[in-house]
Design an enzyme around this catalytic site. Structure first.
Site, mmCIF file in Angstrom:
data_model
loop_
_atom_site.group_PDB
_atom_site.id
_atom_site.type_symbol
_atom_site.label_atom_id
_atom_site.label_comp_id
_atom_site.label_asym_id
_atom_site.label_seq_id
_atom_site.Cartn_x
_atom_site.Cartn_y
_atom_site.Cartn_z
ATOM 1 N N HIS A 61 -7.572 -5.378 9.880
ATOM 2 C CA HIS A 61 -7.254 -5.056 8.484
ATOM 3 C C HIS A 61 -5.929 -5.697 8.051
ATOM 4 O O HIS A 61 -5.037 -5.925 8.862
ATOM 5 C CB HIS A 61 -7.277 -3.542 8.213
ATOM 6 C CG HIS A 61 -6.144 -2.748 8.784
ATOM 7 N ND1 HIS A 61 -6.319 -1.559 9.438
ATOM 8 C CD2 HIS A 61 -4.793 -2.949 8.779
ATOM 9 C CE1 HIS A 61 -5.148 -1.075 9.796
ATOM 10 N NE2 HIS A 61 -4.210 -1.895 9.410
ATOM 11 N N ASN A 78 -8.112 -3.699 14.081
ATOM 12 C CA ASN A 78 -9.471 -4.014 13.618
ATOM 13 C C ASN A 78 -9.469 -5.170 12.606
ATOM 14 O O ASN A 78 -10.469 -5.417 11.956
ATOM 15 C CB ASN A 78 -10.135 -2.763 13.016
ATOM 16 C CG ASN A 78 -9.381 -2.236 11.801
ATOM 17 O OD1 ASN A 78 -8.433 -2.849 11.330
ATOM 18 N ND2 ASN A 78 -9.808 -1.098 11.287
ATOM 19 N N GLU A 96 -9.860 -2.336 5.037
ATOM 20 C CA GLU A 96 -10.540 -2.113 6.310
ATOM 21 C C GLU A 96 -11.761 -3.033 6.411
ATOM 22 O O GLU A 96 -12.213 -3.581 5.398
ATOM 23 C CB GLU A 96 -10.971 -0.644 6.391
ATOM 24 C CG GLU A 96 -9.811 0.354 6.339
ATOM 25 C CD GLU A 96 -9.038 0.476 7.649
ATOM 26 O OE1 GLU A 96 -9.150 -0.419 8.515
ATOM 27 O OE2 GLU A 96 -8.313 1.475 7.813
ATOM 28 N N ASP A 149 0.820 -1.216 0.000
ATOM 29 C CA ASP A 149 0.000 0.000 0.000
ATOM 30 C C ASP A 149 0.854 1.266 0.000
ATOM 31 O O ASP A 149 2.072 1.217 0.207
ATOM 32 C CB ASP A 149 -0.960 0.006 1.204
ATOM 33 C CG ASP A 149 -0.344 -0.548 2.484
ATOM 34 O OD1 ASP A 149 0.893 -0.541 2.603
ATOM 35 O OD2 ASP A 149 -1.090 -0.976 3.354
HETATM 36 C C1 F6R Z 1 1.281 -1.599 6.249
HETATM 37 C C2 F6R Z 1 -0.028 -2.238 6.255
HETATM 38 C C3 F6R Z 1 -0.853 -2.342 7.487
HETATM 39 C C4 F6R Z 1 -0.053 -2.696 8.736
HETATM 40 C C5 F6R Z 1 -0.964 -2.727 9.972
HETATM 41 C C6 F6R Z 1 -0.186 -2.985 11.241
HETATM 42 O O1 F6R Z 1 1.858 -1.639 4.959
HETATM 43 O O2 F6R Z 1 -0.440 -2.651 5.229
HETATM 44 O O3 F6R Z 1 -1.874 -3.307 7.281
HETATM 45 O O4 F6R Z 1 0.551 -3.939 8.550
HETATM 46 O O5 F6R Z 1 -1.640 -1.509 10.072
HETATM 47 O O6 F6R Z 1 0.663 -1.907 11.467
HETATM 48 P P1 F6R Z 1 1.796 -1.975 12.607
HETATM 49 O O7 F6R Z 1 2.754 -3.023 12.175
HETATM 50 O O8 F6R Z 1 2.416 -0.616 12.616
HETATM 51 O O9 F6R Z 1 1.093 -2.334 13.877
#
Ligand code: F6R
Length: 234
Positions: free
Chosen positions: A131, A129, A136, A63
């Protein structure tokens, strides 16, 4: 689903590194799917310090924020440059083009990139959540690359990387759930008690778009690499 649990995030990152290292040494890693965020940092550090050579490997990122140039220190492109690519150059690396406001063109182009570079191993983190990428809750399991409005909980979680919460981008481009599920193998890393509920729902809950990561139950080669805290509700 295979589940590996280690006492600490550091030990779990070492297990994730073993998987990357093994595939790379067996020359089964032509395309590596990467995630940003705090979770994979331990893995990226181990890769940086290793003898692995990615000069023949392509990376595709999950992303990118909308509106941030690749040179913006908050962009995911910059993040990957800093934490991995500067030390381990890849043959080529792809991201959705965050600065192109033509969402249809960006998503079409990234789907083309993904079709040309089938992912051998996708590294994932997970949101509180549930994701994955920026898919989401509520995202269709059939989704490919798309433009998303981030939820308040994700914006709040991401605010820790910004000086001012108002600077956190509200939109992103992300690989879709179908794009992620097309990867040959997936490793999902989750560390800390904040992730324990999402991990439980992913593993034990129903497969539902309300918990995007729950779709991973239907993938044939998924490994969850957890620390004790993230596994505490399993
Ligand atoms: C990042 C991504 C997100 C993160 C998720 C967890 O490229 O796609 O799905 O993997 O938000 O983030 P952290 O590792 O910061 O807790």
């Amino acid at each position: 689903m295979k589940i590996i649990t280690e006492k600490t995030a550091q030990a779990a990152s070492a297990r994730a590194f073993d998987i990357v290292n093994g595939l790379s040494k067996q020359e089964q890693l032509k395309v590596l799917g990467l995630a940003t965020g705090s979770t994979p940092l331990g893995l990226y550090k181990l890769i940086r310090e290793s003898d692995l050579d990615f000069s023949q490997c392509t990376s595709v990122n999950l992303d990118e924020y909308v509106g941030l140039k690749s040179t913006d220190p908050q962009s995911y492109h910059y993040f990957m440059q800093k934490h991995l690519f500067s030390a381990k150059p890849f043959k080529e690396s792809f991201f959705p083009d965050g600065v192109n406001p033509d969402a249809a063109a960006v998503t079409r182009e990234y789907d083309r990139v993904l079709a040309q570079h089938p992912i051998d191993l996708q590294v994932l983190g997970i949101g509180q959540n549930g994701h994955i990428g920026f898919n989401e809750p509520g995202t269709s399991f059939d989704s490919h690359t798309h433009h998303v409005a981030l939820t308040e909980s994700t914006i709040k979680a991401n605010a820790r990387f910004f000086d001012n919460p108002d600077q956190v981008p509200r939109y992103a481009y992300t690989m879709g759930i179908a794009s992620i599920m097309a990867a040959k193998r997936i490793i999902l890393l989750a560390f800390g008690k904040e992730k324990a509920a999402a991990v439980r729902q992913t593993v034990k809950g129903p497969v539902t778009p309300t918990v995007p990561a729950s779709i991973l139950q239907r993938h044939s080669d998924v490994t969850l690499v957890l620390d004790k805290a993230a596994a505490s509700r399993l």
